[in-house]
Design a protein around this motif. Structure first.
Motif, PDB file in Angstrom:
ATOM      1  N   ILE A  46       0.832  -1.204   0.000  1.00  0.00           N
ATOM      2  CA  ILE A  46       0.000   0.000   0.000  1.00  0.00           C
ATOM      3  C   ILE A  46       0.864   1.251   0.000  1.00  0.00           C
ATOM      4  N   THR A  49       2.916   1.607  -3.422  1.00  0.00           N
ATOM      5  CA  THR A  49       2.103   1.971  -4.589  1.00  0.00           C
ATOM      6  C   THR A  49       1.530   3.377  -4.482  1.00  0.00           C
ATOM      7  N   LYS A  50       1.288   3.838  -3.262  1.00  0.00           N
ATOM      8  CA  LYS A  50       0.749   5.183  -3.090  1.00  0.00           C
ATOM      9  C   LYS A  50       1.825   6.260  -3.162  1.00  0.00           C
ATOM     10  N   SER A  64      -3.145  -2.373  -4.531  1.00  0.00           N
ATOM     11  CA  SER A  64      -3.112  -1.725  -3.217  1.00  0.00           C
ATOM     12  C   SER A  64      -4.435  -1.906  -2.484  1.00  0.00           C
TER      13      SER A  64
END
Length: 319
Positions: A46, A49-50, A64
Motif C-alpha cells: 500500500i 504503490t501510493k 493496493s
C-alpha cells in the motif's frame, strides 16, 4: 435447552485448538508472526504503490486495494484467535460472533469480486491494449473497487441475521477457530435447510460465478499471449498473470471446497485447515507472489537501492 432461542443465547464457546493443549504457546507464536508479516507485507504494498508516482496505474491501484482488503479480513479473525490462544478464554458473546461472521463474509465476498476486477484489468491490458487507458480510466477503476466492496453487503447482512435468528439448543460449542457459518448451523436446532440453500446460492453467485469469469478472462488472455511474436513479451505477460492465478487458486480452491459441502459432511479438522488457507495463507503469500515475482515492482519502480533492500528484507520474512 431444546427450547433455547435467540433471546436466551448469550455466548458461544470457540473450541479452536483446544485439542492441542500443549501447543497453545507455540501456535500463538506462529500465528502472531503470520499476522505481523501479513500487516507488514501488505502494508508495504500500500505504502509503495501510493508513494511512487510511476505506480499510479490501474493494476497497482487494484493491487493496493487488494492488499488493504487482505489486512481487513485477516484482522477480523486472527486477533481474536491470538487472544484465545493467549488467555485461554474462548468464550465469545452472541453479538460479537454475529458481527465477526458478518464482517468476515462481507470481506471475503469483496475479495472474490475484486479478484474478478483484477482479472478484467489484465484482460483489457493484454487483449485490448490500445483502448486500455480509455476503458480503465481512474473513474472506472474507483467505481469497480467500490462495487466490489458494497455489492454483497445487504445480502450478507440479511443472511447473517437469518442465521442468528435460528433457535440454538444443546451446548453452544463451535468446533472452529472463528465464527463461521457451518459451525454455527451445527449447534442450531430446528430446520436449517433454508440457511443451507441460501449458502449454496451465495457460493454460486459470489464464488463459482466469479471463478468462472476469472477463468474465462484468462483463457482469452492466454490465447492473446500465445499470439505475441516476442518471447520476452510472452514471458512478461505470463509472469504478471501467473501471480494473479496463484492467488485465485489458493483463495477459491479452499473456499469453495468448504462452503459447497453439505452440513452433515463437514469435518471440524479439515474445515479448520482449509479455513486457514483462505484466512491466513493467501494474505501471507500475497506480497510475496505479487511483489517478489514482479521485477518491475521491485527494481524498475524504485530508484533508491536502500529502499529496495529494506523492502526485500521485510518481504523475505515470509520465507
Amino acid at each position: 435447552m431444546a427450547n433455547t432461542n435467540l433471546s436466551h443465547v448469550k455466548e458461544f464457546i470457540l473450541l479452536g485448538f483446544s485439542d492441542l493443549p500443549n501447543l497453545q504457546s507455540i501456535l500463538f507464536g506462529i500465528f502472531l508472526c503470520i499476522y505481523i508479516n501479513i500487516l507488514i507485507g501488505n502494508g508495504l504494498i500500500i505504502v509503495i504503490t501510493k508513494s511512487n508516482a510511476t505506480l499510479q496505474t490501474p493494476m497497482y491501484f487494484f493491487l493496493s486495494n487488494f492488499a488493504f482488503l487482505e489486512i481487513c479480513y485477516t484482522s477480523v479473525t486472527l486477533p481474536r484467535m491470538l487472544s484465545d490462544l493467549w488467555t485461554q478464554n474462548t468464550i465469545i458473546s452472541f453479538l460479537d460472533c454475529a458481527v465477526q461472521l458478518c464482517f468476515f463474509l462481507i470481506l471475503v465476498i469483496s475479495e472474490s469480486l475484486l479478484l474478478v476486477v483484477m482479472a478484467y484489468d489484465r484482460y483489457v491490458a493484454i487483449c485490448k491494449p490500445l483502448y486500455y487507458t480509455i476503458i480503465m480510466n481512474h473513474k472506472v477503476c474507483v467505481q469497480l473497487v467500490v462495487a466490489s466492496w458494497i455489492t454483497a453487503v445487504p445480502i450478507l447482512i440479511g443472511q447473517t441475521y437469518q442465521i442468528f435468528s435460528l433457535p440454538f439448543c444443546g451446548p453452544t460449542r463451535l468446533n472452529h477457530i472463528f465464527c463461521d457459518i457451518y459451525p454455527i448451523l451445527q449447534v442450531a436446532c430446528g430446520d436449517t435447510s433454508m440457511s443451507e440453500i441460501l449458502i449454496y446460492l451465495d457460493v454460486g453467485l459470489f464464488g463459482i460465478v466469479p471463478f468462472l469469469l476469472i477463468c474465462g478472462s484468462y483463457i482469452k488472455i492466454i490465447v492473446a499471449i500465445l499470439k505475441l511474436p516476442s518471447a520476452i513479451g510472452k514471458s512478461k505477460a505470463f509472469s504478471t498473470c501467473s501471480s494473479h492465478l496463484m492467488v485465485v487458486g489458493l483463495f477459491f480452491g479452499s473456499g469453495i471446497i468448504v462452503y459447497l459441502q453439505p452440513k452433515s459432511s463437514h469435518s471440524a479438522g479439515s474445515d479448520k485447515i482449509l479455513s486457514l488457507f483462505y484466512t491466513t495463507l493467501t494474505p501471507l503469500c500475497n506480497p510475496m507472489i505479487y511483489s517478489l515475482r514482479n521485477k518491475d515492482f521491485i527494481i524498475n519502480e524504485f530508484r533508491n537501492p536502500e529502499l529496495i533492500d529494506i523492502c526485500l528484507k521485510e518481504l523475505i520474512i515470509f520465507t
